[in-house]
Scaffold this active site. Structure first.
Site, PDB file in Angstrom:
ATOM      1  N   LEU A 122      -5.948  -9.097   6.475  1.00 45.53           N
ATOM      2  CA  LEU A 122      -6.191  -7.842   7.174  1.00 45.53           C
ATOM      3  C   LEU A 122      -6.348  -6.661   6.220  1.00 45.53           C
ATOM      4  CD1 LEU A 122      -4.622  -9.805   9.237  1.00 45.53           C
ATOM      5  CD2 LEU A 122      -4.270  -7.736  10.555  1.00 45.53           C
ATOM      6  N   ASP A 123      -5.613  -6.668   5.126  1.00 47.98           N
ATOM      7  CA  ASP A 123      -5.675  -5.584   4.157  1.00 47.98           C
ATOM      8  C   ASP A 123      -7.089  -5.463   3.592  1.00 47.98           C
ATOM      9  OD1 ASP A 123      -4.226  -3.524   3.099  1.00 47.98           O
ATOM     10  OD2 ASP A 123      -3.070  -4.726   1.698  1.00 47.98           O
ATOM     11  N   ASP A 124      -7.627  -6.578   3.096  1.00 44.58           N
ATOM     12  CA  ASP A 124      -8.984  -6.566   2.547  1.00 44.58           C
ATOM     13  C   ASP A 124      -9.997  -6.182   3.606  1.00 44.58           C
ATOM     14  OD1 ASP A 124      -9.463  -7.996  -0.362  1.00 44.58           O
ATOM     15  OD2 ASP A 124      -7.562  -8.562   0.537  1.00 44.58           O
TER      16      ASP A 124
ATOM     17  N   VAL B  26     -10.110  -2.482   4.305  1.00 43.55           N
ATOM     18  CA  VAL B  26     -10.712  -1.720   3.204  1.00 43.55           C
ATOM     19  C   VAL B  26     -12.233  -1.889   3.188  1.00 43.55           C
ATOM     20  CG1 VAL B  26     -10.875  -1.557   0.688  1.00 43.55           C
ATOM     21  CG2 VAL B  26      -8.651  -1.713   1.768  1.00 43.55           C
TER      22      VAL B  26
ATOM     23  N   ARG C 220      -2.779   0.612   6.401  1.00 41.94           N
ATOM     24  CA  ARG C 220      -4.192   0.385   6.091  1.00 41.94           C
ATOM     25  C   ARG C 220      -4.980   0.150   7.383  1.00 41.94           C
ATOM     26  NH1 ARG C 220      -5.505   0.846   0.866  1.00 41.94           N
ATOM     27  NH2 ARG C 220      -4.025  -0.776   0.268  1.00 41.94           N
TER      28      ARG C 220
END
Length: 465
Positions: free
Chosen positions: A339-341, A344, A421
């Site tokens: 999910l972080d990538d 972004v 994020r």
């Protein structure tokens, strides 16, 4: 790099003296001048497991154990309890070389993979990295193979006692749970010699099927070194020849993690091109200017085809109705996007939407990429409002008390940094007052520390959070 050296000698591969010399120079350089051992991160405290493996690798390469740096390392290891005091995964590494006993390793029966999902201890209740590391280890635990180790190198001199209790690195470990799981471990050890052969064979086949489905080409199982190395050793102990496609591709994946320079070499735990490219694109878009923007757009165009749209990974066990649409951290890791990538990348696409392609062409498909990335991300929101890295609701805290979880990183629960994020992505896309946004903000409010900070799991802790 120490584990890489040990893997080669475990498999009995020809010695690459030039490469080993470069790895040895790297290991000697990063040995601490303060505590004489090795740390898990630059300038960190002494770590007994890292130090034992580094010493073992240097001895395997050919360093004299009476050389000053080896004598200092050995004294530091002795002062911290000796080789018996290492963590579970290092105990397994030693046992595979016949350099330590299997009896001090918590039992994880291969039948774990056959258990129904409702069972309290289940692979789906663990993090993705734990899953991919453990499954091939289940097979190794059945057969208990011994390394080929052509040089016959062991580290008997690192032991000060025959056995030492496991020390948990888990925050908030519960003594009653530890006693309960410890009792189960003792029962499993007694039952191991009489385990039914039929269920064991089915379990081994299931483990192999799990690994093969997720082999991930030359990017490797889980795209992380421990899982990749374990898969190679699993295929080896099952008798797969070196040129068997599964074993060959798994072994090749490990080589891709090497960084070989003129004087030194080391092995990375994983690579991060999607993360690096997306963040670099943000920086170049922020800086502005024709050349910077052109480079940012080139990076985003490279990212677009890496979106996972056709594989429902392990995350779908909890969220079966969510469509795939995320990005992984590495070049390819289709079963395990994060999910972080994804957040972004989506924010970078949105930021450059008017520059990526003419609006009349629906931004060249970037609108759809943004929509699918957002859909997948918000679809993995956990029940408490937060977001984890790879799975939803991976918060089975009691599992942190099983003996196998002494490293303290068995789970992938929601965290403040990943949640923030995802909140940023939702807000940038115009979602500011929805029920899921309110839930995420409430989660963040609950996670704030008394001093006003947040803990960030995936960066430099409180500064990052």
């Amino acid at each position: 790099p120490a584990e890489y050296v040990l893997l080669r000698h475990y498999l009995g591969e020809p010695v690459d003296a030039v490469l080993e010399a470069k790895i040895a120079r790297y290991l000697r350089r990063i040995q601490s001048a303060e505590h004489d051992g090795w740390s898990l991160f630059h300038g960190g405290a002494f770590d007994i497991s890292a130090s034992v493996k580094a010493y073992f690798a240097l001895k395997m390469i050919g360093d004299d154990i009476d050389a000053p740096h080896m004598a200092r390392a050995r004294a530091a290891i002795h002062a911290h309890g000796g080789a018996a005091a290492v963590n579970v995964f290092t105990r397994i590494q030693l046992a595979l070389f016949g350099a330590g006993p299997w009896r001090v390793i918590p039992t994880m029966p291969a039948e774990l993979i056959l258990l129904p999902r409702w069972f309290p201890v289940h692979l789906s209740k663990m993090s993705y990295w734990a899953r991919t590391v453990i499954v091939p280890l289940l097979v190794l635990g059945v057969y208990k193979p011994v390394a080929k180790n052509p040089l016959g190198i062991l580290v008997d001199e690192l032991y000060t006692v025959k056995a030492a209790p496991l020390k948990s690195n888990v925050a908030g470990a519960k003594r009653h749970w530890q006693l309960f799981f410890g009792a189960i471990d003792r029962v499993l050890k007694l039952a191991e010699p009489i385990w039914p052969g039929g269920s064991r064979n089915r379990a081994i086949r299931a483990c192999v099927d799990f690994v093969v489905e997720r082999l991930n080409g030359e990017d490797g199982l889980g795209a992380i070194y421990p899982a990749m190395a374990n898969s190679v050793m699993m295929f080896d102990c099952l008798g797969y020849p070196e040129d068997h496609p599964h074993r060959a591709i798994a072994r090749a994946s490990v080589e891709k993690l090497l960084v070989v320079k003129d004087e030194e070499a080391y092995c990375q735990p994983c690579v991060s091109p999607v993360w690096d490219t997306a963040l670099a694109a943000h920086a170049m878009l922020e800086a502005g200017g024709e050349e910077n923007e052109a480079r940012a757009i080139a990076g985003l165009e490279w990212l677009k085809p890496l979106q996972v749209l056709d594989v429902k990974g392990d995350w779908a066990d909890v969220k079966p109705d969510v469509r795939p649409g995320g990005w992984a951290f590495q070049y390819n890791n289709a079963h395990y996007p994060d999910l972080d990538d994804t957040a972004v990348v989506v924010m970078a696409f949105d930021r450059a939407r008017d520059k990526l392609a003419p609006a009349t062409a629906s931004a060249g498909g970037y609108d759809q990429a943004i929509a699918r990335g957002n859909e997948w991300t918000v679809g993995l929101q956990s029940k408490n409002g937060g977001f984890g890295a790879f799975d939803a609701d991976n918060s089975y805290d009691y599992l942190n008390n099983i003996p196998f979880a002494d490293h303290g990183a068995l789970l992938d629960p929601p965290t403040a940094d990943v949640t923030a994020r995802c909140v940023s992505m939702m807000a940038q896309l115009g979602e500011t007052d929805s029920a899921r946004m309110k839930a995420a903000l409430a989660y963040l409010a609950d996670e704030q520390m008394p001093d006003g900070s947040w803990f960030g799991r995936w960066g430099v802790n409180y500064i990052y959070g």
